[in-house]
Every structure is written in C-alpha cells, then in structure tokens.
Design a protein around this motif. Structure first.
Motif: not given
Lengths: 291, 431
Positions: A102-103, B341-345, B411-412, B429-431
């Motif tokens: 999940p997210a 941690v990566a950013l999903r833009a 969620g972050a 989102e930070l994923d």
C-alpha cells in the motif's frame, strides 16, 4: 601410451635426465638445506589457478560482469541487505517479479535502490511510468545513474480526481489506452535485451490494471525468458509473478520522527515489514532513511 | 612540374574547373574559380610527355563544355601566368621561365592597384621590364614586397604549395519506381535495394550515416520528406531500413510512392576498442531501433533520461535523449547511499484545503486523500529565482490518519504552502 613407449624424440626429459641438478636452496641465517620446491604445476592446474585469480579479482558479486560472461546466474540485488537475504540474493534475471504494497510502504524506495544498484555497474535500466510518478531528485539521491535510466512517462490526463495509491476504491486512474501502451512499451524494452531491469510502475492504477487481459503478464514473461533482463512490476497489490520470479510484499510499519511535533521535528525513517522469497515465507524489517 | 588551368570565359559552375583538375590529381591549389594550379608530380607514368598531359587536360575541360587554357611549367608562378595569357596549350621548358614571361603584360601578375599605377609611371609595361629591375633597389622603394615581385616576374616561386580542401562528397541515391508502391512489404524490399549500395559507399569511405533524409515523391506530385537522426550513427542498411519503416508507420505518406530519394549525412566511423574487463556496452544500432519502436513516446518528448537542472527550484528537471555512453576507463564502482524514502510526485501538484493550528497543518483534504494529520514535520522554507520567476514555499512532511486505516497505515505525504499565492498543495506521497 606411456612415456616409456614414446619414440625417443618425443619423450620428455628433465634437467636431471641431462645430468644437471638444481642448486641446493639454503635458508638465510641457519644455512639449512631447504626442501626443493614442488614440481611445476601442469597446464590444467595453472589454468585453474589463473582463472581463480581472475575470478577473485573481477567476478565479485558487485563488480560489473565481464564481456561474454553468462549473467543469467547473477540475480539483481537491491543493495538492501535485509531484502537481498530474503530474496536469495536478489531478483532473478529472465523472470517476472513484483514489489507490491500500500501507500508509504517503501515500494518506490526499494525500486529506486534496485535501479541504483543496477545502473552503477554500467548496465541500463528502463522504467515505464504510466502515471508519471518518478521524482528525478529522489532517484538521484538514491544513487541512480540517471544517464543510464530510460524513463517512459505517461501522458497527463485531465480531470484527475483520484486517491493515493493503495487506498480503497479507485486511485488516480489512467486511461485504459495508457496502460495498454505501457505494457506494449514494456514488451518492446524487454524484447530488446538491452536492459538489465525493465520496471512497470502500476501503483495507483489498480482499477485499470484489472481490466488488462490476464494473459498480459504471461506474454511479458515470455519476452524475458532466457534473457538477462529482470522484469519488475510495482503495484498496490499482487499482480503476477512467474514461477522463477520473486514476490516482495511490503506492509507499512509506521513512520519515525526525530522528536515530538514541533518546528524541529524531522521525518527520519519509513519502516515496513517485508515478506519475500518464492513462497513469501521469509520476513524482514525494513527501514528507509528520510534524511 | 606544375600545370595551370584557366577558363577565360565565365564558368557555369564555380567549382567546375576545380573538378576537372581533381580528376587528374588531388594536389590542386585554387585561390579563385580560375585559374587552378595542379601539381603534376607522378603523372608522367600515365602521360609520358607534357604535351600529352596538356592535351588530356584540355580534352577533360572540353568534355565539361569549358574552353580552357593550359600551361605546363616547372614553377607555379610561370604555369599560372602563362595559362592566363596564352590560349590553348603552352609548355615551358625548364630554365625558360623568365623568357616565357618576359613579353607578357604586367597586369597578368595580378598586382595591387597602387603598384600597377607606380609601375605605369615608371614606364614598365611587361613582366620582363619588372624582372630586369635590381631587387635591392626595388626593396628600398617598395619594401620587402619589391624583391618578391621581381622574383615572381622571373618565374620564381615563393611560398609552399597549398592543397585546396577536398570537395564534399554527396551520399545520395534516387530510385524511380516503374509503378507506384503502397504498403510496408514492397516498400521494405525497395528500401533494401536503395540502402545497400548507399551504406556500402559509406563504408568504403570509412564513414557512417549520422542522419538520413528520406524524400518520397508521391503520385499526387507532392513530396513526403522526413529526416531521421538516431542517437548514434549507423552504417547498417538493415537498421536504417527498420528506422525508415517505423518512421513511415508513425508518419504515413498521403499517397502512393513513385520515387524514393535517400540522402545520408556522413560522419567518420569510429571503431570502438572493447576491453575484456569493461562492462559490455549496448549495440548502438539495437538501441536506435528500440527507441524508434517507441516512437509514440519519443515523438511526444516523454521518453528519455531524466536530468536534474542546476537550480534550487523543487521538482525542476528535464528529459534528454537517451544516449548512455561507455563508462570512463578506470571508473571505480561508486558506493551507494543507504536506501532512502522516495517521493511519488503528483503532476501537477494537487490543490489542497488544509486546516492549521498555530501554523501547523491539522487536517488535509485534497483530490484522492483526506484525513487528520497525525504527525507533521516542518516547516522548511525554500525560495529562490527572485531574478526570474520567483518561488517561495513552506514544506511539511505529514502522516495522515486516514479513515479506516490502522495507525501503522498512516500514509506519508509532502505538503507545501505556496507563499506567493497563499495556497496549499500536496506535492506527492512518500513511499
């Protein structure tokens, strides 16, 4: 045919046969006579020793592969020790594997770590990104060699009113044509044999992904069979995995902050629980640094 | 021995005389369309006598409809001046340069205007008059140019022979079709017929094609023109055929094809010396073919390598052509940072409605996400580009408590307040 039966012109002779003898070797200081050195190794033995030296020097797990070497036996490591352990060294080449969760479960961080580990040795990687989610700054921070990463970005679509990936219900849904184009592009990239990793990021496209024919993944698996390319799917939930592939399931385990909420508070890590291996029986704790 | 080739009448093509000269020898000097100077060294093996060689030069010029004057001499100056002055063929024997030049008008030396005027006032009319002057005395009046003029008048050379740059070679081929062609398969066969000799010619010159211009003459009298320029040059006919076919599939001509013209842009072929210990590099032809198959993505500019821009503006990047070069020799394998941690833009960033308390976000509502803020880290203020398009924003990393999700499933996300516009956005989102 033994040496004794060979014609005289072909028999091996040694220095001793010709009447010469090696001088005695004496140890320095004591002058004691040293044992003579063992006879020179045979050609096969010398070849084995040289090959061992060559392998030790250049064929370490994280060294670039040599030209002509069969790389299909070398799995693609993520560089994260905990995950590589439960994946038996990494994601296998020539197979379809997946990373799902999940997210905020660390999927993207793990994918970028895999791409970084692949590109740093000079190999090429491709990322098909129908939702256009990749952040190049995050990729560079993870160590990805951006010049060796081929990025296919999905087109923007109007009226985006979706939800974050992994949420219940529909996410930000690309059009069906976008996903169909993306899978066609994956097939082209996988069939070229140029890339060590071809990744398809389906996170956030759960609803449309279910509309793809179920044979899509089987066909993609056929493209990478007997190649050195690892085909990776990144999604919210389980999609597909070939019999020889690996599934890495991630579950968020919480966020770590540097202190109580306040101006000096920093997000320090994102933790997750990972299940991997061929039957998902191995587990590990994962922590991705945020600073 | 040297040869002077001169066309007294205007030439239809400025390079025509040079082309005639080059058909005899590559050592040609040409300061103007006419005259042209040839170094005839070694040509005695083909034409035993100077008269035969001179006659051959005249015939070659006549074949191109050029009325030429040819002079053969043992000095460059003599050959050029006599070629300008004497019609037909003139051969000057060794040692006879001064005698041959003496009766000729002084204007043939191509003097500067003030020098001509000065010599006219002195009563000098012929080259012989100038040649009889003492060099030292002329130096006192004209400086170092004086003795040079005297030596030229006597048929003596000054300076070295400078070979003119070679004419650029055209790699072009045209095929007129007996009947119009439609469809991929017949076109593929015809392209092979046209590309094979073209690539063979390139290979014979040690070159590859960096680009290929395709002109298709259609039956409706229009021309369908395309230019293909892959990331790496190629000299492989099969690769070019595939690229042309893929391009025509993406940009099909409006009508049937009656003529095919291909023009290659040559570039020197560089051989790559591979090493046993270097990683294997992808085949440039294979890479070009693969990228051509992705034309739907490359044409829209959505396929390539990401490149970070030299700016502090968040999210600034460009997509450049995918052309991975070989790793420099001796490059040590770099150590990788720890997994991050990566950013999903979200592109574009999602406009959000954020409730705050003492400046700290407490509730976020945006397309696709909604929830109370469990923990917020920030703010970090970023601003810049005040000299251009300024930006100023306040960034927060927040954990959202989403309805129905367990605490660990918060969620972050990354929020930012655009301080220029006073609006909140969810960057990703930070994923």
């Amino acid at each position: 045919m033994s040496a004794a039966t060979l014609p005289a012109t072909l028999r091996w002779t040694s220095f001793e046969d010709e009447g010469f003898s090696y001088p005695e070797r004496r140890a320095e200081g004591t002058g004691a006579v040293l044992e003579p050195e063992p006879a020179a190794a045979s050609g096969a033995e010398r070849k084995r020793v040289l090959e061992d030296l060559l392998r030790a020097r250049r064929l370490q797990a994280d060294e670039p592969p040599l030209r002509g070497e069969d790389r299909r036996q070398r799995p693609l490591a993520t560089g994260i020790a905990e995950l590589d352990a439960i994946l038996s060294g990494g994601f296998p080449r020539g197979e379809l594997s997946e990373i799902h969760g999940p997210a905020s479960s660390g999927r993207t961080g793990v994918l970028l770590a895999l791409l970084a580990h692949t590109t740093r040795t000079g190999a090429l990687a491709a990322l098909v990104d129908p939702l256009d989610r990749l952040d190049p700054a995050s990729a560079a921070a993870a160590g990805v060699d951006l010049a060796r990463l081929l990025w296919l970005r999905g087109a923007r679509h109007r009226g985006c009113a979706g939800r974050p990936s992994g949420a219940s219900g529909s996410g930000e849904e690309p059009q069906a044509k976008t996903l169909a184009d993306a899978t066609a592009a994956v097939a082209t990239l996988a069939g070229s044999g140029l890339f060590d990793v071809v990744a398809l990021d389906l996170a956030g496209a759960d609803h449309e992904r279910r509309r793809l024919p179920s044979t899509t993944w089987l066909r993609l698996q056929r493209f990478v069979e007997d190649t050195t390319t690892a085909l990776m799917l990144v999604a919210d939930g389980h999609v597909a995995c070939s019999p020889g592939g690996r599934t890495l399931a991630l579950e968020p385990a919480g966020l770590r902050f540097s202190g109580p909420p306040g101006p000096a508070c920093l997000l320090t890590a994102l933790t997750a629980r990972a299940r991997g291996g061929r039957h998902g029986l191995r587990t590990a704790e994962l922590a991705l640094a945020a600073v | 021995m040297f040869g002077g080739l001169h066309a007294p009448r205007a030439l239809p093509d400025a390079g025509a005389l040079l082309a005639v000269a080059r058909s005899f020898t590559p050592r040609v000097e040409a300061r103007a369309p006419t005259p042209v100077l040839l170094d005839l060294s070694g040509l005695g093996r083909l034409w035993p006598t100077p008269q035969e060689l001179g006659r051959a030069l005249l015939d070659a010029a006549a074949a191109r409809a050029i009325e030429a004057q040819v002079a053969l001499a043992f000095t460059r100056e003599t050959a050029l001046v006599v070629a300008r002055a004497c019609p037909g063929l003139t051969v000057v024997a060794a040692g006879g340069e001064a005698v041959a030049l003496a009766p000729l008008p002084l204007a043939l030396l191509e003097l500067q205007a003030e020098q001509q005027e000065l010599f006219a006032r002195w009563g000098l009319r012929t080259i012989g008059d100038l040649a009889r002057l003492p060099p030292a005395a002329l130096a006192a009046r004209l400086g170092p140019e004086g003795p040079r003029l005297v030596h030229r008048a006597r048929g003596e050379d000054a300076g070295a022979f400078v070979t003119a740059a070679p004419l650029p070679e055209r790699f072009e081929t045209t095929l007129e079709l007996d009947w119009p062609v439609e469809g991929r398969d017949p076109l593929a066969f015809l392209l092979s017929r046209v590309l094979e000799p073209l690539t063979t010619t390139l290979a014979a010159r040690g070159a590859k094609a960096a680009a290929l211009a395709v002109e298709l003459g259609l039956t409706d009298a229009t021309t369908h023109a395309r230019t293909l320029r892959p990331a790496a040059p190629s000299g492989d006919a099969r690769t070019w055929r595939t690229l042309v076919l893929l391009d025509l599939e993406a940009h099909p001509p409006r009508d049937a094809i009656a003529r095919i013209t291909l023009r290659a842009e040559p570039t020197p072929a560089r051989a790559a010396q591979f090493s046993l210990f270097d990683p294997a590099q992808p085949s440039s032809e294979k890479l070009a073919e693969t990228l051509a198959r992705l034309h739907a993505w490359t044409a829209s500019g959505r396929c390539g390598s990401p490149q970070l821009l030299d700016t502090h503006r968040p999210g600034a990047f460009a997509v450049q052509s995918f052309a991975p070069g070989p790793l420099p020799r001796g490059t040590p394998t770099p150590a990788l940072p720890a997994a991050r941690v990566a950013l999903r833009a979200y592109r574009p960033a999602r406009l959000a409605h954020v409730l705050t308390k003492a400046g700290v976000p407490t509730f976020v509502s945006a397309p696709g996400l909604r929830g109370a803020v469990a923990t917020a880290a920030g703010p970090w203020r970023v601003s810049g580009d005040w000299w251009d398009e300024a930006f100023s924003r306040e960034e927060w990393d927040v954990a959202l408590r989403q309805p129905g999700a367990a605490a660990a499933g918060n969620g972050a996300f990354r929020l930012f307040l655009d301080r220029m516009r006073g609006e909140w956005f969810v960057e990703g989102e930070l994923d």
